[in-house]
Scaffold this active site. Structure first.
Site, short mmCIF file in Angstrom:
data_model
loop_
_atom_site.label_atom_id
_atom_site.label_comp_id
_atom_site.label_asym_id
_atom_site.label_seq_id
_atom_site.Cartn_x
_atom_site.Cartn_y
_atom_site.Cartn_z
N SER A 64 14.11 14.17 -17.98
CA SER A 64 14.86 14.71 -16.85
C SER A 64 16.24 14.08 -16.81
CB SER A 64 14.13 14.45 -15.54
OG SER A 64 14.89 14.95 -14.44
N LYS A 121 30.53 5.29 -16.30
CA LYS A 121 29.71 6.36 -16.88
C LYS A 121 30.46 7.01 -18.04
CE LYS A 121 26.82 10.32 -15.67
NZ LYS A 121 25.64 9.73 -16.37
N THR A 137 20.96 10.55 -20.68
CA THR A 137 21.78 11.75 -20.54
C THR A 137 22.73 11.87 -21.73
OG1 THR A 137 23.41 10.56 -19.19
CG2 THR A 137 21.62 11.68 -18.02
N HIS A 197 30.57 9.83 -10.20
CA HIS A 197 29.85 8.65 -10.61
C HIS A 197 30.80 7.46 -10.77
CE1 HIS A 197 26.69 11.57 -11.61
NE2 HIS A 197 25.85 10.55 -11.59
#
Length: 271
Positions: A124, A161, A102, A157
């Site tokens: 994804s 992160k 990501t 999260h």
């Protein structure tokens, strides 16, 4: 058919360790390589040891070019820079590249799209079945409800992160934008602070929370006059992402080069 030989990129990370353990326990796949950055403390460590199991005879390396020889695919939860470089290598080797990384910038996405002309790339922001089903629902709800329903996406999260909004939140935002027939880049509001004035009609808002050991919570809120609809997914086990990524790798074997999503892998784009 012989076992699918896979490399795990980002091997020392949370997802990398889960993937190594899963691959070692899954018939039909073999761990053929484990990659980390050149400054990683894990270099030279056996991948099995990293994953908390018996040694697998695969040492962690930073030499992606050497590792990619005679493999069938890469499962990649690493960094944007590394993912772009690995996509180029996958294109040269004509192998599958599964990207769960990501925080990718627009220029990173363009580079990955170019690599997909020669490699089978599945990318994804979230590999889980539940999240991708949620995205399909979000698109349908956004299309069904009028602009009087405001769309907000809240995510939480773990404290470690490093990117926000999460890749999953952006995936859900893209689904909402498709439902409204707009571009997310035009509709997104990614931060609010101070005197912001009234909410702009048609905007898609994001809120990011960080703390503790939360694997991943996502809620898409449709707030209308006198009523509110909330669609939520809560990840309780990081293994759901690893299982989805491995499923994507097996699906990608033998496919024609192209850029695919988990919706393609799960058949959600059919019919």
């Amino acid at each position: 058919m012989s076992d699918m030989r896979l490399i795990v990129a980002g091997a020392a990370g949370r997802m990398g360790r889960v993937l190594i353990d899963l691959i070692a326990a899954t018939p039909g796949v073999t761990l053929a390589g484990a990659l980390e950055g050149p400054s990683s403390d894990a270099l030279g460590t056996d991948a099995g040891t990293l994953a908390g199991r018996a040694p697998l005879g695969v040492a962690v390396t930073s030499d992606a070019l050497a590792a990619i020889v005679a493999v069938d695919g890469i499962i990649d939860f690493s960094t944007p820079k590394a993912s772009v470089e690995l996509a180029a290598l996958a294109a040269q080797a004509r192998i599958a590249h599964i990207i769960g990384t990501t925080g990718l910038a627009p220029e990173d996405l363009k580079a990955i799209e170019a690599a997909a002309r020669h490699a089978v790339i599945v990318r994804s922001g979230n590999m889980s079945l539940g999240v991708n089903l949620l995205a399909g629902l979000v698109e349908k709800v956004a299309r069904a409800l009028g602009p009087e329903f405001d769309i907000e996406i809240a995510e939480m999260h773990h404290r470690m992160k490093v990117d926000a909004p999460s890749g999953t939140a952006l995936l859900l935002g893209e689904a909402a934008a498709r439902g409204r027939d707009v571009k997310l880049t035009d509709a997104a509001v990614r931060s609010r602070d101070g005197h912001t004035g009234p909410r702009r009609e048609g905007s898609i808002g994001f809120a990011a929370l960080r703390g503790g050991t939360v694997v991943g919570d996502h809620t898409v809120i449709f707030a209308g006059p006198g009523e509110r609809l909330e669609l939520t997914h809560r990840a309780e086990d990081r293994g759901i992402f690893a299982r989805g990524a491995l499923h994507a790798a097996l699906w990608a074997r033998g496919k024609k080069p192209g850029l695919y999503s988990m919706a393609d892998v799960l058949g959600l784009n059919e019919g």
